[in-house]
Enzyme design. Structure first.
Site, PDB file in Angstrom:
ATOM      1  N   HIS A 162      47.320  34.413  54.871  1.00  0.00           N
ATOM      2  CA  HIS A 162      48.375  34.371  53.870  1.00  0.00           C
ATOM      3  C   HIS A 162      47.786  34.588  52.478  1.00  0.00           C
ATOM      4  CE1 HIS A 162      50.770  32.461  57.092  1.00  0.00           C
ATOM      5  NE2 HIS A 162      51.808  32.940  56.430  1.00  0.00           N
ATOM      6  N   LYS A 166      49.071  30.114  48.800  1.00  0.00           N
ATOM      7  CA  LYS A 166      49.750  29.287  49.801  1.00  0.00           C
ATOM      8  C   LYS A 166      49.000  27.970  49.956  1.00  0.00           C
ATOM      9  CE  LYS A 166      51.653  29.282  54.506  1.00  0.00           C
ATOM     10  NZ  LYS A 166      52.973  28.824  54.037  1.00  0.00           N
TER      11      LYS A 166
END
Length: 258
Positions: A162, A166
């Site tokens: 990600h 995040k």
């Protein structure tokens, strides 16, 4: 208000998911969906305090109570503490809520489950069609492996990637993938750990890889998101689906009928 009209509000409207949901709503030609309110943290309002919806501007509010009479369903992709605050308000005012936030503690999950006795909730770590199909496939594969007594000679690794901002690691989706496998293991009385590996880099939207390693062969399942549009479409689909529900906790498998 028309009987079939779906009145929405969105939290975190200046965030990644908020912007993408707004983009879809601005393009979607559905007269019965109406975005009536948007929420953002007050610090964000210094930069932008209005959004364009259809041909009109909506004021961004920092207090959900300011729009409490304008919506029936709240879409929330924020953070665990904010979500718990919003769900308490939704319970008090009998509003439905779509939750895409991840990283909840076990205690927070219990709070959400308790709230579902009074209001309708959809809680999902991932709203994309692809991931939810993958979860179903994963369940079937694990079932086959258990029936064929392959677990003892099997290593399972989940690798997720990600964007670098995040916070939760592993991702909520990775945990859902792992839990799907573990639940099937439990059904057949198998106990074995599944390793999760997280990568946080640049602006990666989301990639999940499940690697089954046997002696002499590997089986690999991969889901890649090239943008956040599939998640936004799924959140809107969830809001439409939950419109006629009174209470209970649901997920995207319920919405998609899989």
């Amino acid at each position: 208000m028309k009987n079939n009209q779906i009145r929405l509000a969105i939290t975190g409207i200046n965030g990644r998911m908020g912007k993408n949901i707004l983009k879809i709503l601005n393009k979607k030609k559905t007269n019965n969906i109406l975005l009536n309110g948007v929420i953002e943290h007050k610090d964000s309002l210094k930069k932008n305090n209005k959004i364009l919806y259809k041909s009109n501007f909506l004021d961004i509010k920092s207090n959900i109570i300011d729009i409490i009479d304008k919506f029936d369903i709240l879409i929330d992709f924020t953070n665990p503490c904010s979500t718990i605050k919003y769900i308490n308000i939704c319970k008090k005012y009998k509003k439905k809520i779509i939750i895409g936030t991840t990283g909840f503690t076990e205690q927070q999950k219990l709070i959400i489950k308790e709230m579902s006795k009074n209001i309708a909730i959809i809680l999902s770590s991932n709203f994309s069609l692809g991931i939810n199909i993958l979860l179903k496939i994963l369940e079937n594969i694990t079932e086959i492996l258990c029936k064929n007594q392959q677990i003892n000679n099997l290593d399972v690794d989940i690798i997720e990637k990600h964007h670098k901002n995040k916070v939760d690691s592993p991702s909520g989706t990775a945990l859902s993938l792992r839990n799907t496998i573990l639940q099937t293991y439990k059904k057949y009385n198998f106990i074995k750990k599944i390793k999760c590996h997280s990568i946080r880099a640049a602006d990666i939207y989301g990639e999940h890889n499940i690697l089954f390693s046997f002696i002499g062969e590997q089986l690999e399942l991969i889901h890649k998101a090239s943008n956040r549009i599939p998640f936004a479409i799924g959140a809107i689909k969830a809001a439409i689906w939950i419109n006629n529900k009174k209470k209970g906790i649901y997920n995207m498998h319920d919405v998609l009928g899989i």
